[in-house]
Design a protein around this motif. Structure first.
Motif, PDB file in Angstrom:
ATOM      1  N   LEU A  28       0.601  -1.181  -0.376  1.00  0.00           N
ATOM      2  CA  LEU A  28      -0.798  -0.114   0.112  1.00  0.00           C
ATOM      3  C   LEU A  28       1.052   1.383   0.155  1.00  0.00           C
ATOM      4  O   LEU A  28       1.850   1.157   0.407  1.00  0.00           O
ATOM      5  N   GLN A  29       0.670   2.527  -0.478  1.00  0.00           N
ATOM      6  CA  GLN A  29       0.783   3.304  -0.202  1.00  0.00           C
ATOM      7  C   GLN A  29       0.492   3.637   1.071  1.00  0.00           C
ATOM      8  O   GLN A  29       1.272   5.458   1.815  1.00  0.00           O
ATOM      9  N   GLY A  30      -0.592   4.249   1.743  1.00  0.00           N
ATOM     10  CA  GLY A  30      -1.446   4.381   2.558  1.00  0.00           C
ATOM     11  C   GLY A  30      -2.606   3.647   3.389  1.00  0.00           C
ATOM     12  O   GLY A  30      -3.247   3.386   2.440  1.00  0.00           O
ATOM     13  N   LEU A  31      -2.904   4.339   3.763  1.00  0.00           N
ATOM     14  CA  LEU A  31      -4.312   3.569   4.954  1.00  0.00           C
ATOM     15  C   LEU A  31      -4.419   4.796   5.884  1.00  0.00           C
ATOM     16  O   LEU A  31      -3.883   5.716   6.915  1.00  0.00           O
ATOM     17  N   ARG A  32      -6.349   5.569   6.396  1.00  0.00           N
ATOM     18  CA  ARG A  32      -6.609   5.799   7.183  1.00  0.00           C
ATOM     19  C   ARG A  32      -7.968   5.324   7.701  1.00  0.00           C
ATOM     20  O   ARG A  32      -8.519   4.684   6.847  1.00  0.00           O
ATOM     21  N   HIS A  33      -7.997   5.377   9.058  1.00  0.00           N
ATOM     22  CA  HIS A  33      -9.271   5.020  10.193  1.00  0.00           C
ATOM     23  C   HIS A  33     -10.058   6.248  10.447  1.00  0.00           C
ATOM     24  O   HIS A  33      -9.513   7.001  10.651  1.00  0.00           O
ATOM     25  N   ARG A  34     -11.146   5.744  10.006  1.00  0.00           N
ATOM     26  CA  ARG A  34     -12.234   6.726  10.680  1.00  0.00           C
ATOM     27  C   ARG A  34     -12.811   5.632  10.977  1.00  0.00           C
ATOM     28  O   ARG A  34     -13.925   4.963  10.781  1.00  0.00           O
TER      29      ARG A  34
ATOM     30  N   GLU B 238     -14.603   2.824   9.049  1.00  0.00           N
ATOM     31  CA  GLU B 238     -13.740   3.040   7.284  1.00  0.00           C
ATOM     32  C   GLU B 238     -12.898   2.807   7.708  1.00  0.00           C
ATOM     33  O   GLU B 238     -12.251   3.821   7.668  1.00  0.00           O
ATOM     34  N   VAL B 239     -11.907   1.833   6.618  1.00  0.00           N
ATOM     35  CA  VAL B 239     -10.922   2.286   6.694  1.00  0.00           C
ATOM     36  C   VAL B 239     -10.670   2.681   5.138  1.00  0.00           C
ATOM     37  O   VAL B 239     -11.079   1.541   3.565  1.00  0.00           O
ATOM     38  N   THR B 240      -9.556   3.799   4.939  1.00  0.00           N
ATOM     39  CA  THR B 240      -9.599   4.012   3.438  1.00  0.00           C
ATOM     40  C   THR B 240      -8.095   3.725   3.108  1.00  0.00           C
ATOM     41  O   THR B 240      -7.091   3.717   3.953  1.00  0.00           O
ATOM     42  N   TYR B 241      -7.853   2.744   2.062  1.00  0.00           N
ATOM     43  CA  TYR B 241      -6.528   2.554   2.083  1.00  0.00           C
ATOM     44  C   TYR B 241      -5.842   2.749   0.152  1.00  0.00           C
ATOM     45  O   TYR B 241      -6.859   3.629  -0.714  1.00  0.00           O
ATOM     46  N   THR B 242      -4.736   3.301   0.298  1.00  0.00           N
ATOM     47  CA  THR B 242      -4.940   3.875  -1.047  1.00  0.00           C
ATOM     48  C   THR B 242      -3.745   3.160  -0.977  1.00  0.00           C
ATOM     49  O   THR B 242      -2.440   2.943  -1.011  1.00  0.00           O
ATOM     50  N   ARG B 243      -4.052   2.407  -2.645  1.00  0.00           N
ATOM     51  CA  ARG B 243      -3.769   1.625  -3.343  1.00  0.00           C
ATOM     52  C   ARG B 243      -1.694   1.991  -4.053  1.00  0.00           C
ATOM     53  O   ARG B 243      -1.838   3.045  -4.389  1.00  0.00           O
TER      54      ARG B 243
ATOM     55  N   ILE C  50      -9.543   3.114  -1.915  1.00  0.00           N
ATOM     56  CA  ILE C  50     -10.393   2.338  -1.994  1.00  0.00           C
ATOM     57  C   ILE C  50     -10.903   2.477   0.233  1.00  0.00           C
ATOM     58  O   ILE C  50      -9.987   1.880   0.550  1.00  0.00           O
ATOM     59  N   SER C  51     -12.509   2.334   0.098  1.00  0.00           N
ATOM     60  CA  SER C  51     -12.959   2.248   0.682  1.00  0.00           C
ATOM     61  C   SER C  51     -13.225   0.776   2.066  1.00  0.00           C
ATOM     62  O   SER C  51     -14.529   0.588   0.709  1.00  0.00           O
ATOM     63  N   ILE C  52     -12.992   0.428   2.968  1.00  0.00           N
ATOM     64  CA  ILE C  52     -14.067  -0.666   2.877  1.00  0.00           C
ATOM     65  C   ILE C  52     -14.188  -0.767   4.957  1.00  0.00           C
ATOM     66  O   ILE C  52     -13.734  -0.277   5.398  1.00  0.00           O
ATOM     67  N   PRO C  53     -15.154  -1.250   4.956  1.00  0.00           N
ATOM     68  CA  PRO C  53     -15.562  -1.273   6.408  1.00  0.00           C
ATOM     69  C   PRO C  53     -15.004  -2.468   6.946  1.00  0.00           C
ATOM     70  O   PRO C  53     -14.502  -3.256   6.462  1.00  0.00           O
ATOM     71  N   GLY C  54     -14.827  -1.905   8.386  1.00  0.00           N
ATOM     72  CA  GLY C  54     -13.800  -3.285   9.302  1.00  0.00           C
ATOM     73  C   GLY C  54     -14.320  -2.624  10.893  1.00  0.00           C
ATOM     74  O   GLY C  54     -14.936  -1.803  10.716  1.00  0.00           O
ATOM     75  N   VAL C  55     -13.854  -3.981  11.286  1.00  0.00           N
ATOM     76  CA  VAL C  55     -14.276  -4.200  12.834  1.00  0.00           C
ATOM     77  C   VAL C  55     -13.623  -4.881  14.097  1.00  0.00           C
ATOM     78  O   VAL C  55     -12.475  -5.605  12.824  1.00  0.00           O
ATOM     79  N   SER C  56     -12.404  -4.091  14.824  1.00  0.00           N
ATOM     80  CA  SER C  56     -11.574  -4.443  15.569  1.00  0.00           C
ATOM     81  C   SER C  56     -11.402  -4.470  16.884  1.00  0.00           C
ATOM     82  O   SER C  56     -12.331  -3.738  17.470  1.00  0.00           O
TER      83      SER C  56
END
Length: 151
Positions: free
Chosen positions: A87-93, A109-114, A120-126
């Protein structure tokens, strides 16, 4: 709310409506420090695989979805580093955060920079569990990364 007007789940710590859900808090089992979602994801979003070393127990376990567990700080850092290198980057909302005893659940909601620059933003649970000494013993991530790597 329960039928008598009391909270339906009294052990769940919820902030007052209108307040920041991502504030520092102590759990209700002796004052053990709870790592907030904000503090954890600020570290993750640096893309430094060792940024979380100080919050994990030496024998901590991290599990991504149905992958094999990463056991120990070095294995966790190596696994995170391998993933982050794609990845180039990521950020969590942070959408929601709950703490119950020593456990924290964060909906994000995590936005990944490829590597090609596409976001690309996808949902997640930690979900993580903190030991009495304040270190994370187990950390689980539930997400579907397939859209991040789709052509």
């Amino acid at each position: 709310m329960g039928s008598n007007g009391s909270p339906a789940h009294p052990s769940v710590q919820r902030p007052n409506p209108g307040t920041d859900r991502r504030f520092n808090r102590m759990n209700d089992t002796g004052g053990t420090h709870m790592h907030t979602a904000r503090s954890i994801f600020q570290k993750v979003d640096t893309m430094d695989p060792h940024a979380l070393d100080e919050v994990f127990a030496e024998d901590a376990r991290m599990i991504f979805g149905n992958s094999e567990p990463l056991v120990g700080r070095e294995a966790i850092a190596a696994g995170c580093g391998t993933f982050m290198s794609t990845l180039q980057g990521l950020r969590h909302r942070i959408l929601n955060e709950w703490s119950v005893g020593a456990d924290t659940i964060a909906e994000t909601e995590v936005t990944y920079t490829r590597l090609d620059g596409k976001e690309i933003s996808i949902p997640g649970v930690s979900i993580w569990q903190v030991r009495d000494d304040g270190l994370i013993a187990e950390y689980r991530v539930f997400y579907d990364p397939a859209p991040v790597f789709a052509p």
